[in-house]
Scaffold this motif. Structure first.
Motif, PDB file in Angstrom:
ATOM      1  N   PHE A 137       0.800  -1.227   0.000  1.00 34.76           N
ATOM      2  CA  PHE A 137       0.000   0.000   0.000  1.00 34.76           C
ATOM      3  C   PHE A 137       0.830   1.273   0.000  1.00 34.76           C
ATOM      4  O   PHE A 137       0.279   2.366   0.126  1.00 34.76           O
ATOM      5  N   TYR A 140       3.951  -0.158  -3.927  1.00 29.78           N
ATOM      6  CA  TYR A 140       3.286  -0.826  -5.044  1.00 29.78           C
ATOM      7  C   TYR A 140       1.793  -0.533  -5.094  1.00 29.78           C
ATOM      8  O   TYR A 140       1.012  -1.367  -5.572  1.00 29.78           O
ATOM      9  N   LEU A 141       1.362   0.627  -4.661  1.00 26.49           N
ATOM     10  CA  LEU A 141      -0.057   0.963  -4.638  1.00 26.49           C
ATOM     11  C   LEU A 141      -0.644   1.052  -6.048  1.00 26.49           C
ATOM     12  O   LEU A 141      -1.710   0.488  -6.317  1.00 26.49           O
ATOM     13  N   LEU A 142       0.039   1.739  -6.956  1.00 24.12           N
ATOM     14  CA  LEU A 142      -0.481   1.900  -8.320  1.00 24.12           C
ATOM     15  C   LEU A 142      -0.621   0.557  -9.040  1.00 24.12           C
ATOM     16  O   LEU A 142      -1.695   0.264  -9.586  1.00 24.12           O
ATOM     17  N   PHE A 144      -1.039  -2.335  -7.711  1.00 20.22           N
ATOM     18  CA  PHE A 144      -2.091  -3.057  -7.003  1.00 20.22           C
ATOM     19  C   PHE A 144      -3.468  -2.590  -7.454  1.00 20.22           C
ATOM     20  O   PHE A 144      -4.362  -3.399  -7.714  1.00 20.22           O
ATOM     21  N   GLU A 145      -3.642  -1.290  -7.565  1.00 19.22           N
ATOM     22  CA  GLU A 145      -4.935  -0.739  -7.998  1.00 19.22           C
ATOM     23  C   GLU A 145      -5.219  -1.072  -9.459  1.00 19.22           C
ATOM     24  O   GLU A 145      -6.363  -1.343  -9.829  1.00 19.22           O
ATOM     25  N   ILE A 146      -4.192  -1.045 -10.309  1.00 12.75           N
ATOM     26  CA  ILE A 146      -4.387  -1.411 -11.723  1.00 12.75           C
ATOM     27  C   ILE A 146      -4.822  -2.865 -11.823  1.00 12.75           C
ATOM     28  O   ILE A 146      -5.740  -3.202 -12.598  1.00 12.75           O
ATOM     29  N   SER A 148      -6.424  -4.579  -9.565  1.00 14.12           N
ATOM     30  CA  SER A 148      -7.800  -4.713  -9.068  1.00 14.12           C
ATOM     31  C   SER A 148      -8.813  -4.223 -10.101  1.00 14.12           C
ATOM     32  O   SER A 148      -9.878  -4.824 -10.267  1.00 14.12           O
ATOM     33  N   VAL A 149      -8.504  -3.148 -10.839  1.00 17.50           N
ATOM     34  CA  VAL A 149      -9.401  -2.666 -11.891  1.00 17.50           C
ATOM     35  C   VAL A 149      -9.483  -3.680 -13.029  1.00 17.50           C
ATOM     36  O   VAL A 149     -10.568  -3.939 -13.576  1.00 17.50           O
TER      37      VAL A 149
END
Length: 171
Positions: A137, A140-142, A144-146, A148-149
């Motif tokens: 979080f 590697y947040l970006l 991780f979010e990519i 999940s999308v």
């Protein structure tokens, strides 16, 4: 004692993996894969990677194997005689030869690299849930979010395709 447990997990993993590959029944193969994943989780626990061990059990031995068994039972896969049955001996011999070549190559590489391998010092909290969560979080947040999308888009696409198939079958 720890070495004895390590060897027990190793032998269990190899034997269950061999059973998975050699059995002709799909449900038994899937259950052997569950056993292999469980032994691997034990090996991870011996390496003090407890988070990976738990994730191995929950994600792979649990969720993924439930999906495999669901598909096997949904498709009602059975042993069928066909073209593959005629070439089984050739496939087994070729697989054994390739496996032997790969094992020899692995032993040669391990012997040559044995002198080069050194142990690395790692932080005491390496691999803990807190450390993995912190890295996931922050750094590697970006990605991780990519991811999940992308997973959300795949789920929406699967639902749309399934709904379209149901609508076409009613018509």
């Amino acid at each position: 004692m720890e070495l004895l447990v390590f060897y027990a997990f190793c032998v269990g993993a190899v034997v269950s993996a061999l059973l998975m590959v050699t059995t002709k029944r799909p449900v038994r193969a899937a259950m052997s894969l569950v056993a292999t994943m469980s032994f691997l989780a034990g090996l991870y626990a011996l390496l003090n990677a407890h988070l990976i061990a738990v994730l191995q059990l929950i994600v792979y031995a649990g969720a993924i194997m439930v999906l495999f068994l669901f598909v096997i039972m949904l498709l009602n896969i059975e042993e069928k005689e066909g073209k593959l049955a005629k070439n089984v001996f050739f496939i087994q011999v070729a697989g054994t030869v390739v496996m032997g070549i790969l094992m020899v190559a692995m032993v040669v590489v391990m012997n040559r690299l044995g002198a080069l391998v050194t142990t690395l010092e790692v932080a005491p909290d390496f691999g803990t849930t807190k450390a993995v969560g912190w890295m996931l979080f922050t750094k590697y947040l970006l990605p991780f979010e990519i991811a999940s999308v992308l997973l959300l888009a795949a789920i929406v696409g699967a639902v749309i395709l399934a709904k379209r198939r149901i609508d076409n079958s009613k018509a």
